[in-house]
Design a protein around this motif. Structure first.
Motif, short mmCIF file in Angstrom:
data_model
loop_
_atom_site.label_atom_id
_atom_site.label_comp_id
_atom_site.label_asym_id
_atom_site.label_seq_id
_atom_site.Cartn_x
_atom_site.Cartn_y
_atom_site.Cartn_z
N LEU A 16 0.81 -1.21 0.00
CA LEU A 16 0.00 0.00 0.00
C LEU A 16 0.85 1.26 0.00
O LEU A 16 0.60 2.20 -0.75
CB LEU A 16 -0.93 0.00 1.22
N TRP A 17 1.85 1.30 0.86
CA TRP A 17 2.65 2.52 1.00
C TRP A 17 3.53 2.78 -0.21
O TRP A 17 3.92 3.91 -0.48
CB TRP A 17 3.48 2.44 2.27
N LEU A 56 -16.59 -3.98 -0.69
CA LEU A 56 -16.79 -4.47 0.68
C LEU A 56 -16.10 -5.81 0.87
O LEU A 56 -16.30 -6.75 0.10
CB LEU A 56 -18.28 -4.61 0.97
N HIS A 57 -15.33 -5.92 1.94
CA HIS A 57 -14.56 -7.12 2.22
C HIS A 57 -15.46 -8.28 2.67
O HIS A 57 -16.63 -8.09 3.04
CB HIS A 57 -13.51 -6.84 3.29
N GLY A 58 -14.89 -9.48 2.70
CA GLY A 58 -15.58 -10.66 3.17
C GLY A 58 -15.55 -10.77 4.68
O GLY A 58 -14.92 -9.96 5.39
N TYR A 59 -16.23 -11.79 5.21
CA TYR A 59 -16.33 -11.99 6.66
C TYR A 59 -14.94 -12.19 7.28
O TYR A 59 -14.11 -12.93 6.78
CB TYR A 59 -17.19 -13.22 6.96
N GLY A 68 -4.81 -4.80 -0.40
CA GLY A 68 -3.68 -5.66 -0.71
C GLY A 68 -3.89 -6.52 -1.93
O GLY A 68 -2.95 -7.17 -2.39
N ASN A 69 -5.11 -6.54 -2.48
CA ASN A 69 -5.39 -7.29 -3.70
C ASN A 69 -5.00 -6.41 -4.89
O ASN A 69 -5.81 -5.64 -5.42
CB ASN A 69 -6.88 -7.66 -3.76
N THR A 70 -3.76 -6.53 -5.32
CA THR A 70 -3.25 -5.62 -6.36
C THR A 70 -3.94 -5.82 -7.70
O THR A 70 -4.11 -4.86 -8.45
CB THR A 70 -1.72 -5.80 -6.52
N LEU A 257 -13.50 -16.81 -4.84
CA LEU A 257 -12.47 -15.78 -4.98
C LEU A 257 -12.95 -14.70 -5.92
O LEU A 257 -13.98 -14.83 -6.59
CB LEU A 257 -11.16 -16.40 -5.49
N VAL A 258 -12.17 -13.60 -5.93
CA VAL A 258 -12.39 -12.54 -6.91
C VAL A 258 -11.45 -12.82 -8.08
O VAL A 258 -10.23 -12.71 -7.93
CB VAL A 258 -12.08 -11.15 -6.32
#
Length: 277
Positions: A16-17, A56-59, A68-70, A257-258
């Motif tokens: 991310l950074w 929106l993220h998962g549980y 983090g999913n580049t 998955l995505v």
């Protein structure tokens, strides 16, 4: 915290950074605060007026994991989209985050929270407040369906990934939407037919039953799709039901998955007709 867990978090933060698309809001790097929660955002090269995908993220996950999913984030920012990843809330003092919807616990007004997120991002970064997509994975995808059903005007389009409704699903929704539903053919966590959890207390709904509700809500003239396509292991079915009332189902060969191709699929679909109703 275990060493492996610390290393994993640091690896995500490093991604991310180091990304030129990441935007900070002061305090902890990348965290933007509104009244009822926080979000993270990644921006395209030209943020002014950029369309927005709120994902929106998962549980049990969080916005940091989404960022983090580049493949997801960079795939969308490369197409000119801003990507917003809010955090869900925890339950009963636990650490696992999720969303308030359907048959589950009471809590934050998610529609109001997400409206605040969109307003805040527009004020801070000049992103679009009209060209907006609410997307999400798994538990986040269930949230997408429930919010689309109760607040169809909140976003220009809705794009759930591997999640529909829980049983009993809503009998009616408040109005038509543009819906882009993608699902893995081999998904065993949220099977297309749903499954029973919690010793029979909860039951995931059938994706096709959910689509029937959406066809009725959207006023589709026929249950049969107007377009069917198959290419490279990806199957598509499309219903065109009027302005602001389209449905597309995309089935891919993978599991829960995505898929890496999702940003391109979704952006192509979203841009295929006017997004502002």
């Amino acid at each position: 915290m275990a060493t492996a867990t610390v290393a994993g978090v640091l690896a995500v933060l490093a991604v991310l950074w180091s990304s030129p698309a990441a935007a900070g809001c002061g305090g902890e790097a990348g965290i933007c605060e509104v009244a009822e929660g926080v979000y993270r955002i990644a921006l395209p090269d030209n943020a002014a007026g950029a369309p927005v995908v709120v994902f929106l993220h998962g549980y049990g996950s969080g916005g940091l994991r989404v960022m983090g999913n580049t493949a997801l984030v960079e795939g969308l920012t490369a197409r000119g989209y801003a990507v917003i990843a809010p955090d869900g809330t925890t339950r009963g003092g636990g650490s696992r985050r999720s969303w308030v919807f359907g048959p589950f616990w009471q809590g934050r007004d998610e529609a109001a929270f997400l409206a605040d997120v969109l307003d805040d991002a527009a004020a801070r970064f000049a992103t679009s407040r009209e060209r907006t997509v609410l997307a999400g994975f798994s538990s986040g995808a269930f949230m997408v369906n429930y919010l689309a059903c109760s607040h169809p005007e909140a976003f220009a389009a809705y794009a759930p990934v591997s999640g529909a409704f829980w049983r009993p699903q809503p009998e009616d929704c408040a109005g038509p939407v543009r819906l882009f539903h993608s699902h893995g053919w081999a998904d065993g966590v949220v099977p297309l037919e749903g499954r029973i959890l919690g010793g029979g207390r909860f039951e995931q709904g059938d994706v096709f039953a959910g689509l029937e509700l959406w066809r009725r809500t959207n006023g589709c003239a026929s249950h049969a799709p107007v377009v069917t396509m198959a290419e490279d292991g990806v199957l598509r079915r499309r219903w065109v039901c009027g302005a602001g009332a389209g449905i597309e189902l995309v089935l891919h060969e993978d599991g829960h998955l995505v898929p890496d191709g999702w940003p391109e699929w979704m952006a192509d679909w979203f841009e295929s007709e006017p997004a502002v109703r």
